[in-house]
Write an enzyme that holds these catalytic residues in place. Structure first.
Site, PDB file in Angstrom:
ATOM      1  N   HIS A  27      37.975  65.379  15.922  1.00  0.00           N
ATOM      2  CA  HIS A  27      37.552  64.111  16.248  1.00  0.00           C
ATOM      3  C   HIS A  27      38.091  62.814  15.365  1.00  0.00           C
ATOM      4  CE1 HIS A  27      34.735  62.757  12.983  1.00  0.00           C
ATOM      5  NE2 HIS A  27      34.645  64.317  12.809  1.00  0.00           N
ATOM      6  N   CYS A  28      38.017  61.630  15.973  1.00  0.00           N
ATOM      7  CA  CYS A  28      38.493  60.482  15.176  1.00  0.00           C
ATOM      8  C   CYS A  28      37.203  59.626  15.106  1.00  0.00           C
ATOM      9  CB  CYS A  28      39.584  59.863  15.894  1.00  0.00           C
ATOM     10  SG  CYS A  28      39.320  59.307  17.720  1.00  0.00           S
ATOM     11  N   VAL A  29      37.372  58.406  14.869  1.00  0.00           N
ATOM     12  CA  VAL A  29      36.295  57.527  14.733  1.00  0.00           C
ATOM     13  C   VAL A  29      35.394  57.051  15.906  1.00  0.00           C
ATOM     14  CG1 VAL A  29      37.361  55.227  15.003  1.00  0.00           C
ATOM     15  CG2 VAL A  29      35.751  55.228  13.450  1.00  0.00           C
ATOM     16  N   ARG A  31      35.799  59.092  19.149  1.00  0.00           N
ATOM     17  CA  ARG A  31      36.132  60.112  20.443  1.00  0.00           C
ATOM     18  C   ARG A  31      36.395  61.451  19.955  1.00  0.00           C
ATOM     19  NH1 ARG A  31      41.027  56.936  22.624  1.00  0.00           N
ATOM     20  NH2 ARG A  31      40.067  55.228  21.361  1.00  0.00           N
TER      21      ARG A  31
END
Length: 640
Positions: A27-29, A31
Site C-alpha cells: 500500500h502507499c499513502v 491506495r
C-alpha cells in the site's frame, strides 16, 4: 477507537478474485496496490461503487484500490481477512522503514528482524533452561534425552544467522533463498576447521591488540576468521544481507530477464560471501578485539569503574557481538584460577527478568503479556534474547533501566572483589560458579547481586511509561494526532510548499489525483527538491518511504503533499524526512528533501500534487497562483 474495516476488507478480498488471486499486496499513502494473477476476475464496477472506496485504477501492472487517508487501517484488515501473515503467497510490504537518528534506526531494525521469530526464540530459551535443570540434576551430557533436548534448544541459537538471513532479506527486499545461501556460507560446518590449521601462514598486525593469525587466503587476500566463528552471531549476517541486497538490486537492473533468475543469485553470492569473510567479518572481529583492549585498560585503572561500565554496557556489547573480545580473555583467566573479567555481566539477566515482571503486570497488550511469560522464564536461565529483542529494547526506556541496574550490581561485585571459580552455567545455574569452600561470603555477594539486579530492574521500570508495541501503538498515535480542531476557520490561505511550476490538478499523470477523487488542489513541477510546511500545523501522516506527507493546519485544512507519481516504488531512495509524524511545525519549516534527478532517472514523474483532503468541509478550494511559484507564495485559498 479505531474504526472497524472488517466488512470493507472482506468485500475487497472477495471482489479482487479472492485471496487465491492475490500475488502481492502493498500500500502507499492513498491506495492498496494489488498484483493479481488474473485481473479479469476482479469486479471493478462493484469496487468503484462500494462505500469506503474512492475508485479503482489499473496502472503499472497493478490493480489499485484507492481508499484515501485510512489506507493503513484498511490494508491491515485486508491482510487479516486474507488469512496470511508474514511469509506466504501475499508479500506483505508494511513500509516499516525505521525513522529517527542512527541509534533509533538500529533499534527499530534489530527489533523488527527478531519480531517474527520471538515465539520460537522464547520456546528455545525455555528448552535451554530445561536442559540446564537436567544437568544440575546430574543427567550426563551423553544421555540421549539430554543430547536431543540440547539440540532442540541450543540449535536455534547456534544457527540464528540463518533465521536472521530470512528476516533481513524481507526487510532489505532481497530474494530469501539467496540470503540463505550467504548465511549457510557463514555457518558452514567445516569452515572454522579450514581456517584454524595447525600452522598459520603468517601473523597480521603482529604485536598489536588486533593481532590476527592467518591460516588461509582468498586470491592472496588474508582471511581473518574469529575464533568464536559466526555461529550465534547477529550483526555480521545483517550487514552481509544488507550488502547483498544492494548488489542484487544492481544486477537486477543490468541482467536480461531471460537469465535473471539464476545469473543474479550467482553474482550476488559470488561477491557477497567473499566480502563477508574478507571485510564484514574482520571488521567485527577487530571491533571485538578493540573492546577487549579497552576494558582491560579500564580494569587496570579501576576495577569498580570496570564493573560499572561493563555492567551497564554488557547487553549492548552482546547486541553488536562485541562481547567476544572479553570472552576469550575470561576463559584464559579462569584456566589459571578464579577470574573477574566477566563477573559483572553474569547477573544482568535478572535485571531483564525484573523489568519483564513489571511490564507483564502493567501492560494492557495481551500479546506483550504472552511474550513476557516465556521471556521471563528464559531470562532466569540467562537467555535474554527474547526479553531484549522482543520487549525491552523496542520499548527503549525499560532496556535503559536494565542497563542502569546492571551498572549498580556490577559496581557491587567489583567493590567486594567477587570472583568466578569456574566457567559455569547461565542465570540461576551460574550460582555454583561462585561457590568457594574457603570463602562463604563470595556466594552471598553473588546472591545479593542477583537481588540488586532483579529488584532494580523491576523498580526502575516502574518509573517508566510502558508503551504499546504490537498493534496498539500506531493506532493510539494516529488517534492522538488526528483529533479534529475545535473549529474550522471560514477561510484560509495555503502557501506553496515547493518551488516550481504550477500544474492544473487535472493535468497530472495520475487518474486518481487528476479526477479530484482525493480532494481539490493543484500540482507543482518542482525545481528544488524541498517540501516546506504550507501553514502552521501538525504532521498527521508521514509515509515510511518519505515520499508523501500530510499536514493538519491550525485552521482546520488537511493538506497532502505527494512527491512524484508512483514514487512509493523507490522504497525511500532519494527521499529524506526532517520531521516525524505528530510533530508540530511552523509555516516554511523544512519537511522533506528529495533528489529530483534520481527520481527522474528511475523513470518516475516528479509532478507533486498538493491536495486539500478534507475538501468536503469547504465550499470552494481556489487556486491563487499559476506559472512559477516560490516557497511561501500564496497557492490555494479554502473558504467555507
Amino acid at each position: 477507537m479505531a474504526k472497524d474495516y472488517t466488512d470493507l476488507a472482506q468485500d475487497i478480498v472477495a471482489h479482487v478474485g479472492g485471496k487465491e488471486n492475490i500475488i502481492k499486496l502493498v500500500h502507499c499513502v492513498t491506495r492498496l496496490r494489488f498484483s493479481l494473477k488474473d485481473e479479469s476476475k476482479a469486479d471493478t464496477k462493484y469496487l468503484k461503487n462500494r462505500d469506503g472506496i474512492v475508485t479503482v485504477v489499473k496502472a503499472g501492472g497493478q490493480y489499485q484500490v484507492v481508499i484515501g487517508n485510512h489506507v493503513p487501517d484498511v490494508y491491515a484488515a485486508v491482510i487479516k481477512e486474507a488469512g496470511i501473515f508474514g511469509e506466504g503467497s501475499i508479500d506483505v510490504d508494511e513500509g516499516d522503514v525505521p525513522q529517527g537518528n542512527l541509534f533509533d534506526r538500529f533499534i527499530a531494525l534489530v527489533s523488527g528482524l527478531f519480531q517474527p521469530m520471538l515465539g520460537a526464540l522464547s520456546a528455545a530459551g525455555m528448552i535451554k533452561g530445561v536442559v540446564a535443570i537436567m544437568a544440575a540434576c546430574g543427567v550426563k551430557s551423553t544421555d540421549g534425552a539430554y543430547v536431543i533436548l540440547n539440540a532442540a534448544g541450543d540449535g536455534f541459537f547456534q544457527f540464528l544467522p540463518l533465521i536472521l538471513a530470512l528476516t533481513a532479506a524481507k526487510r532489505f527486499k532481497m530474494e530469501k533463498f539467496t540470503a540463505l545461501a550467504i548465511g549457510f556460507a557463514l555457518v558452514y560446518p567445516n569452515i572454522a576447521a579450514s581456517f584454524t590449521a595447525a600452522k598459520p601462514l603468517y601473523t597480521l598486525f603482529a604485536g598489536t591488540f588486533i593481532e590476527s593469525k592467518i591460516y588461509a587466503t582468498f586470491l592472496g587476500l588474508p582471511i581473518i576468521f574469529p575464533a568464536s566463528s559466526y555461529l550465534s552471531t547477529v550483526l555480521p549476517i545483517i550487514l552481509a544481507i544488507w550488502v547483498g541486497s544492494k548488489i542484487e538490486k544492481f544486477f537486477k537492473r543490468i541482467i536480461p530477464d531471460v537469465v535473471k533468475v539464476f545469473v543474479v543469485p550467482f553474482f550476488v553470492i559470488l561477491i557477497t560471501v567473499p566480502l563477508s569473510f574478507l571485510v564484514i567479518g574482520p571488521v567485527m572481529t577487530w571491533a571485538s578485539d578493540i573492546v577487549g583492549a579497552i576494558f582491560t585498560g579500564i580494569y587496570s585503572f579501576s576495577p569498580i569503574i570496570y564493573g560499572i561500565i561493563l555492567g551497564a554496557l554488557w547487553q549492548v556489547l552482546v547486541m553488536f557481538g562485541l562481547h567476544w573480545g572479553l570472552v576469550p580473555l575470561a576463559i584464559l583467566e579462569l584456566q589459571k584460577g578464579p577470574g573477574v573479567i566477566l563477573v559483572a555481566s553474569i547477573a544482568i539477566c535478572f535485571a531483564q527478568a525484573g523489568a519483564l515482571l513489571n511490564i507483564f503486570l502493567r501492560t494492557k497488550e495481551e500479546k506483550v503479556k504472552q511474550l513476557a511469560i516465556p521471556a521471563f522464564i528464559s531470562a532466569l536461565f540467562g537467555v535474554t534474547e527474547p526479553a531484549i529483542y522482543g520487549i525491552t529494547l523496542p520499548m527503549r526506556t525499560p532496556f535503559i533501566m536494565t542497563c542502569i541496574a546492571g551498572a549498580v550490581q556490577g559496581a557491587y561485585l567489583a567493590f567486594f572483589n567477587a570472583k568466578m571459580q569456574v566457567m559455569g552455567g547461565m542465570g540461576l545455574f551460574a550460582i555454583p560458579s561462585f561457590i568457594d569452600p574457603k570463602d562463604s561470603l563470595l556466594l552471598i555477594h553473588f546472591l545479593v547481586a542477583i537481588a540488586i539486579s532483579f529488584v532494580l530492574g523491576f523498580v526502575l521500570t516502574q518509573f517508566t511509561k510502558i508503551p504499546t508495541l504490537y498493534g496498539g501503538a500506531q493506532e493510539v498515535a494516529a488517534e492522538e494526532i488526528s483529533q479534529p480542531v475545535e473549529e474550522i476557520a471560514p477561510e484560509q490561505v495555503i502557501t506553496a510548499p515547493l518551488s516550481g511550476k504550477v500544474v492544473a490538478l487535472e493535468d497530472t499523470p495520475d487518474a486518481v489525483f487528476a479526477s479530484g477523487a482525493m480532494g481539490q488542489g493543484v500540482a507543482i513541477e518542482p525545481s528544488v527538491g524541498e517540501v516546506v510546511a504550507p501553514a502552521d500545523g501538525v504532521i498527521r501522516l508521514l509515509f515510511p518511504t518519505n515520499h508523501a506527507i500530510g499536514l493538519a493546519t491550525d485552521d482546520g485544512a488537511e493538506i497532502l503533499v505527494h512527491v512524484g507519481m508512483d514514487t512509493v516504488a523507490l522504497e525511500g531512495e532519494g527521499f529524506m524526512a526532517h520531521v516525524t509524524q505528530g510533530s508540530k511545525v511552523k509555516a516554511g519549516q523544512l519537511l522533506l528533501s528529495f533528489d529530483i534527478d534520481a527520481i527522474k532517472k528511475a523513470g518516475y514523474p516528479v509532478t507533486t500534487p498538493i491536495i486539500v483532503t478534507n475538501t468536503a468541509d469547504y465550499k470552494t478550494v481556489e487556486a491563487l497562483a499559476g506559472g512559477d511559484v516560490k516557497l511561501g507564495d500564496d497557492l490555494l485559498k479554502v473558504s467555507k
